[in-house]
Design an enzyme around this catalytic site. Structure first.
Site, short mmCIF file in Angstrom:
data_model
loop_
_atom_site.label_atom_id
_atom_site.label_comp_id
_atom_site.label_asym_id
_atom_site.label_seq_id
_atom_site.Cartn_x
_atom_site.Cartn_y
_atom_site.Cartn_z
N ASP A 129 0.86 -1.20 0.00
CA ASP A 129 0.00 0.00 0.00
C ASP A 129 0.89 1.24 0.00
O ASP A 129 2.06 1.19 0.38
CB ASP A 129 -0.95 0.02 1.21
CG ASP A 129 -0.22 0.12 2.56
OD1 ASP A 129 0.84 -0.52 2.71
OD2 ASP A 129 -0.72 0.84 3.45
N GLU B 234 0.05 -0.90 5.89
CA GLU B 234 1.12 -0.32 6.72
C GLU B 234 0.90 1.16 6.93
O GLU B 234 1.07 1.68 8.03
CB GLU B 234 2.49 -0.57 6.08
CG GLU B 234 3.66 -0.34 7.04
CD GLU B 234 4.14 1.09 7.14
OE1 GLU B 234 4.89 1.39 8.08
OE2 GLU B 234 3.78 1.94 6.29
N1 BES Z 1 8.79 3.24 5.54
C1 BES Z 1 8.20 4.17 6.41
C2 BES Z 1 8.98 4.40 7.70
C3 BES Z 1 10.44 4.79 7.56
C4 BES Z 1 10.92 5.48 6.46
C5 BES Z 1 11.29 4.49 8.59
C6 BES Z 1 12.27 5.82 6.39
C7 BES Z 1 12.62 4.83 8.52
C8 BES Z 1 13.11 5.50 7.41
C9 BES Z 1 6.79 3.70 6.74
O1 BES Z 1 6.06 3.33 5.59
C10 BES Z 1 6.02 4.85 7.34
O2 BES Z 1 5.71 5.78 6.65
N2 BES Z 1 5.70 4.77 8.65
C11 BES Z 1 4.87 5.75 9.27
C12 BES Z 1 4.18 5.18 10.47
C13 BES Z 1 2.93 4.38 10.16
C14 BES Z 1 2.31 3.89 11.44
C15 BES Z 1 1.93 5.14 9.35
C16 BES Z 1 5.67 6.93 9.74
O3 BES Z 1 6.87 6.78 10.11
O4 BES Z 1 5.13 8.02 9.72
MN MN Z 2 7.18 2.14 4.33
MN MN Z 3 5.33 5.21 4.58
#
Ligand code: BES
Ligand code: MN
Ligand code: MN
Length: 462
Positions: A86, A156
């Site tokens: 997604d 995710e």
């Molecule tokens: N891949 C990201 C997180 C990420 C990116 C971690 C780059 C470290 C380096 C992930 O898809 C994301 O966007 N996570 C969200 C949290 C989620 C609960 C929606 C975030 O970090 O905002």
């Molecule tokens: Mn991600």
């Molecule tokens: Mn992300």
């Protein structure tokens, strides 16, 4: 052999990725529900085509989970590969230089050999697809070193609520020795790094209500509390002048990182001037006593993600609004509990509200932070793999982002995760013009097979 296979199939790998990216699998928006399903179907077919067994699309209350496996020998170790198909919404569309779901390759200063511009190119379709193609190369070359299980989710970006249920219900299906994820980044294309920490997240929405209806700002202004004025003041009070967060108890579970660890972290290359120039800002901001890289990784933070209320249409409308809203996120460090912080926030926010307004706080999804050790076989396997393909030892780096399923895998499956990501911070994930370097895409596909080899070797000698 595996590397030859990769070389000989480079163009096709990219064409397949383009096809995958063109499906707008935005999980947050109901409008795209069928496209999310289509993306799951694409993966299902691709996994079947390359020889993965037991491929199945598991429905959930939300978007489905795609599972597949290749068990070559019960006595060999098993790698559980996780990724998410997604993507974030592409809004605001007008800020994209090209259609977010029509990938194009463009050269940039940072990516002189070209980068794929599209939503999800880096986060996470491009990165998870590296694993599918690396598997294809290993398997078709007869060089798959150990067992593989694939688990790809479609939620995710909206909190992985149903993945947790799936994992809890399928612990034996998911039995493995390590989880392998490419959803983070490296420092830059000359400086490989491995992510060894993620922040937790607590996310709330607040609603501040003043009078029971919108009022004329002339007839009532000055006499009735304006909820936007009040909300602004409340938000401003959440930070102290030294940049720390002003919520009683907020820091009580924070573990200070040792001087020695901070010293090691400070060795990662970082140019403050370029950082400022890239963002077009004259001055940085943050908690006193910490560097920029510390502020966005080993320290918690609090940010307003959106604020609205009143009249925002064209021209001027004189109105004293009835309601004001904000979405607020808090990034947490390991050992801070997301639900505890959410409670602390809610109590504090209600406490600081003046009698003139009513306050409602609605918690959204959250998650815990994590630190990954650097001295177990899977980490050493990843390190050695990067040494092979970059010719340099990767630097362990703690990131500021969040992937809440990582601590969940440890809790439910007892498995540690290796965050072998290949993106760059400048790839602007979640923003308009997200991109992923071709160098990074292919470097990932080349590195992953070495991880499998090294991991299998290291587990044998354990
Ligand atoms: N891949 C990201 C997180 C990420 C990116 C971690 C780059 C470290 C380096 C992930 O898809 C994301 O966007 N996570 C969200 C949290 C989620 C609960 C929606 C975030 O970090 O905002
Ligand atoms: Mn991600
Ligand atoms: Mn992300």
């Amino acid at each position: 052999m595996t590397q030859d296979y990769i070389n000989n199939n480079k163009e096709r790998f990219l064409e397949e990725l383009f096809e995958f990216i063109k499906i707008p699998s935005v999980s947050a928006d109901k409008k795209f529900k069928n496209d999310v399903l289509k993306a799951a179907g694409f993966l299902e077919q691709n996994l079947k085509d390359i020889g993965v067994d037991s491929v199945e699309v598991f429905p959930t209350e939300g978007h489905p989970i795609v599972y597949g496996e290749k068990i070559i020998d019960e006595n060999l170790p098993t790698v559980l590969v996780y990724g998410h198909y997604d993507v974030q919404p592409a809004d605001p569309y007008e800020l994209w230089d090209s259609d977010p779901f029509q990938p194009v390759i463009k050269k940039t200063d940072i990516h002189p050999s070209g980068a794929i511009f599209a939503r999800g190119a880096c986060d996470d379709k491009g990165q998870m697809f590296m694993h599918v193609k690396a598997f294809e190369a290993m398997y078709k070359s007869g060089e798959l070193a150990c067992n593989v299980k694939f688990m790809f989710e479609g939620e995710e970006e909206v909190g992985s609520k149903n993945l947790e249920k799936f994992v809890r219900a399928n612990t034996s299906l998911l039995k493995a020795d390590v989880v392998l994820v490419s959803d983070t980044g490296i420092i830059n294309n000359e400086t490989p790094s491995i992510c060894v920490g993620l922040r937790g997240l607590s996310y709330v929405e607040v609603e501040v209500t003043g009078p029971n209806r919108d009022l004329h700002s002339g007839l009532y202004g000055g006499a009735v509390a304006n909820p936007i004025n009040i909300l602004s003041k409340m938000i401003a009070s959440l930070h102290n002048n030294d940049g720390s967060i002003n919520i009683p108890g907020f820091y009580s579970d924070v573990i200070e990182v040792s001087k020695e660890d901070r010293f090691q972290m400070a060795k990662a290359p970082f140019k403050l001037n370029e950082y400022k120039k890239d963002l077009d800002i004259n001055e940085l901001y943050g908690e006193d006593g910490y560097t920029t890289n510390e502020r966005n990784s080993i320290r918690p933070s609090l940010d307003v993600n959106g604020v609205w209320g009143g009249y925002i249409g064209e021209g001027a409308k004189t109105v004293l609004p009835s309601k004001a809203y904000a979405k607020i996120s808090m990034r947490l460090v390991p050992n801070q509990s997301s639900s505890k912080i959410t409670d602390l926030f809610e109590n504090h926010f209600k406490k600081i509200a003046p009698e003139s307004v009513k306050v409602k706080v609605t918690p959204h999804h959250g998650g815990e932070g994590v630190v990954i050790p650097t001295d177990f076989p899977a980490f050493l396997a990843a390190k050695k793999a990067m040494e092979k393909t970059f010719g340099k030892t990767p630097i362990p780096v703690r990131s500021g982002g969040s992937i809440p399923i990582v601590p969940m895998f440890e809790e439910v499956l007892g498995l540690k995760t290796i965050l072998l990501g290949f993106g760059l911070d400048s790839d602007v994930i979640h923003s308009p013009n997200e991109h992923f370097g071709l160098f990074n895409f292919y470097k990932g596909i080349e590195t992953i097979p070495y991880f499998y080899q090294n991991f299998t070797e290291l587990m044998k000698n354990k």
